[in-house]
Design a protein around this motif. Structure first.
Motif, mmCIF file in Angstrom:
data_model
loop_
_atom_site.group_PDB
_atom_site.id
_atom_site.type_symbol
_atom_site.label_atom_id
_atom_site.label_comp_id
_atom_site.label_asym_id
_atom_site.label_seq_id
_atom_site.Cartn_x
_atom_site.Cartn_y
_atom_site.Cartn_z
ATOM 1 N N ALA A 226 5.833 -6.997 -5.379
ATOM 2 C CA ALA A 226 4.223 -6.762 -5.478
ATOM 3 C C ALA A 226 4.612 -5.874 -4.114
ATOM 4 N N TYR A 227 5.183 -6.574 -2.795
ATOM 5 C CA TYR A 227 5.081 -5.965 -1.819
ATOM 6 C C TYR A 227 6.118 -4.667 -1.576
ATOM 7 N N ALA A 228 7.149 -4.323 -2.709
ATOM 8 C CA ALA A 228 8.178 -3.779 -2.647
ATOM 9 C C ALA A 228 6.959 -1.911 -2.944
ATOM 10 N N SER A 229 5.795 -2.489 -3.707
ATOM 11 C CA SER A 229 5.250 -0.971 -4.738
ATOM 12 C C SER A 229 4.166 -1.452 -4.373
ATOM 13 N N LEU A 230 4.423 -1.418 -2.749
ATOM 14 C CA LEU A 230 2.501 -1.060 -1.799
ATOM 15 C C LEU A 230 2.574 -0.144 -1.112
ATOM 16 N N PRO A 231 1.884 0.462 -0.244
ATOM 17 C CA PRO A 231 0.484 0.378 -0.602
ATOM 18 C C PRO A 231 0.764 1.193 -2.391
ATOM 19 N N LYS A 232 -0.667 0.796 -2.636
ATOM 20 C CA LYS A 232 -1.009 1.432 -3.624
ATOM 21 C C LYS A 232 -2.974 1.707 -4.600
ATOM 22 N N TYR A 233 -2.601 2.398 -5.027
ATOM 23 C CA TYR A 233 -4.591 2.370 -5.297
ATOM 24 C C TYR A 233 -5.116 1.187 -6.135
ATOM 25 N N PHE A 234 -5.619 0.748 -6.029
ATOM 26 C CA PHE A 234 -6.808 -0.431 -6.476
ATOM 27 C C PHE A 234 -8.104 0.355 -6.598
ATOM 28 N N LYS A 235 -8.069 -0.228 -7.832
ATOM 29 C CA LYS A 235 -9.373 0.142 -8.291
ATOM 30 C C LYS A 235 -10.963 -0.219 -8.473
ATOM 31 N N ASP A 236 -10.101 -1.747 -8.457
ATOM 32 C CA ASP A 236 -11.618 -2.240 -7.759
ATOM 33 C C ASP A 236 -12.485 -2.510 -6.810
ATOM 34 N N THR A 237 -11.001 -1.913 -5.729
ATOM 35 C CA THR A 237 -11.966 -1.486 -4.563
ATOM 36 C C THR A 237 -12.139 -0.240 -4.246
ATOM 37 N N VAL B 201 7.259 3.760 -3.902
ATOM 38 C CA VAL B 201 6.210 3.726 -3.766
ATOM 39 C C VAL B 201 5.721 5.546 -4.391
ATOM 40 N N PRO B 202 6.015 6.113 -5.437
ATOM 41 C CA PRO B 202 6.504 7.373 -6.069
ATOM 42 C C PRO B 202 4.352 7.935 -5.505
ATOM 43 N N ALA B 203 3.840 7.779 -4.950
ATOM 44 C CA ALA B 203 2.402 7.623 -4.677
ATOM 45 C C ALA B 203 1.917 9.112 -5.843
ATOM 46 N N THR B 204 2.077 8.946 -7.488
ATOM 47 C CA THR B 204 1.744 9.294 -7.855
ATOM 48 C C THR B 204 0.019 9.586 -8.554
ATOM 49 N N HIS B 205 -0.125 8.887 -8.363
ATOM 50 C CA HIS B 205 -2.080 8.676 -8.390
ATOM 51 C C HIS B 205 -2.540 9.429 -7.159
ATOM 52 N N PRO B 206 -3.391 10.067 -7.500
ATOM 53 C CA PRO B 206 -3.620 11.076 -6.985
ATOM 54 C C PRO B 206 -4.125 10.415 -5.444
ATOM 55 N N GLU B 207 -5.007 9.392 -5.440
ATOM 56 C CA GLU B 207 -5.547 8.941 -4.073
ATOM 57 C C GLU B 207 -4.507 8.327 -4.039
ATOM 58 N N GLU B 208 -2.942 7.722 -3.967
ATOM 59 C CA GLU B 208 -2.156 7.859 -3.328
ATOM 60 C C GLU B 208 -0.757 8.773 -2.411
ATOM 61 N N ALA B 209 -1.145 9.860 -3.795
ATOM 62 C CA ALA B 209 -0.603 10.880 -2.647
ATOM 63 C C ALA B 209 -1.428 11.770 -2.044
ATOM 64 N N LYS B 210 -2.667 11.091 -1.659
ATOM 65 C CA LYS B 210 -3.594 11.810 -0.336
ATOM 66 C C LYS B 210 -3.070 11.061 0.209
ATOM 67 N N MET B 211 -2.873 9.888 0.509
ATOM 68 C CA MET B 211 -2.948 9.412 1.518
ATOM 69 C C MET B 211 -1.584 8.994 1.886
#
Lengths: 243, 129
Positions: A55-66, A123-133
């Protein structure tokens, strides 16, 4: 001299005090605490409730619930608030330790980090919110200001730079970012404490002679996303130990 | 003479390729640069004194260097160098070397000018991280 430093690091690695903190974090994770008298075992750090391996190795990431990109520390604080019923103030009061004052967050992050030891940063940052971050992190990395005209890139944007005898990694490359990111959280011998990545980056801003960011500030999470993206593919060696 | 010509060619080639590389790289932050600036400024503790916060202001040189990842095209770089050289003021009393003992004190610590609420390092030769 670099060889001597490498030898010093090797000697340090034999018996890392962070191991004790990892054990403490493990029991804190399972202990029923807070107004809701609950453990953190159902906390979703991104791979599903209670799934900590990698989990640590794949953070930061986008979370739907927040609806936010979160790093390990902001997600942990979120879990302590939602699952255990603590207030944010209670959880973050001791976000870093001082002599005589231990930090639960340091212990928990060390434990969660260790569950990614030997795994690849992802952390490939493929989700648009991750890419933006990641992009916003890149902006902050190059942003210059302050009395010394600093930016992150002034020290960490080129090959072969150093401060005194300390080599400075080029964090814009996979190799440089990987070398830097794979060993956190890390026990700092000179500080006698484990430092989390938030602590590390907030201190970078202090060294840049800037004002102090909020703990868990988006700008710090953005920088982490940018650095973890650059470091993606590097194998974690955590908890680390540094001078 | 031959060496001079070779050197000249090598230098021109370097400038030419780096100019090309600069054109290819977009400014950091891309289309999110404005959002990023806003987010960065909003990220600081509310109790930072106002004069600390002025350290986030950028002059034209800082802004331009950010735009080009610290590596502006030579033409723009020269302009910035001139602009900044013009701001250098020599001491009015004409004394170019001050109190070297005070200078040594500053050189021995790495923490001059540090601000923030977290205790800064104690002064001394190991005050670096």
């Amino acid at each position: 001299m670099a060889d001597e430093l490498a030898k010093y690091r090797e000697a340090l690695a034999d018996g890392n005090p962070a191991d004790l903190l990892e054990v403490k974090g493990e029991s804190l994770w399972a202990e029923k605490r807070g107004p809701k008298n609950a453990s953190l075992e159902q906390c979703d750090m991104g791979l599903g409730p209670g799934k900590l391996e990698g989990a640590y190795a794949s953070l930061p990431k986008y979370f739907k619930d927040t609806n936010k990109v979160m790093d390990v520390e902001s997600r942990l604080v979120h879990c302590m608030m939602t699952l255990q019923g603590f207030t944010q103030e209670e959880v973050t009061k001791n976000w870093y330790s001082k002599p005589g004052k231990e930090s639960d967050i340091e212990a928990l992050v060390t434990f969660i980090g260790a569950k990614s030891n030997g795994m690849k940063i992802n952390v490939p940052a493929t989700h648009p919110e991750e890419a933006k971050m990641a992009k916003m992190g890149e902006y902050i990395f190059y942003r210059r200001s302050g009395p010394q005209d600093f930016s992150c890139s002034i020290c960490h944007g080129q090959e072969g730079k150093r401060i005194r005898l300390q080599d400075l990694g080029n964090l814009t490359t996979k190799e440089g970012a990987g070398f830097a990111m794979k060993t956190w959280p890390s026990y700092r011998v000179s500080q006698g404490a484990v430092w989390t990545m938030q602590r590390r980056l907030i201190d970078c801003m202090r060294q840049a002679r800037w004002p102090e960011p909020n703990y868990l500030a988006d700008s710090i999470i953005a920088l982490e996303t940018y650095l973890q993206k650059n470091a993606t593919g590097t194998v974690m060696e955590t908890p680390g130990i540094k001078r | 003479m031959k060496l001079k010509i070779a050197l000249f060619c090598a230098l021109t080639a370097t400038f030419a390729t780096s100019a090309l590389a600069q054109k290819a790289a977009e400014a950091p932050g891309g289309k999110y640069a404005k959002d990023a600036e806003q987010m960065f400024r909003a990220s600081f503790r509310a109790d930072n004194p106002k004069y600390w916060m002025t350290r986030l202001e950028q002059d034209e040189t800082m802004k331009t260097c950010l735009q080009y990842r610290d590596n502006p095209p030579r033409k723009i770089g020269e302009k910035l160098e001139k602009l900044n050289a013009a701001t250098i003021r020599y001491p009015v009393d004409g004394k170019l070397i001050g109190d070297w003992k005070e200078g040594e004190k500053l050189a021995a610590v790495g923490t001059g000018g540090h601000i923030g609420f977290i205790q800064p390092d104690p002064a001394g030769p190991r005050a670096w991280r």
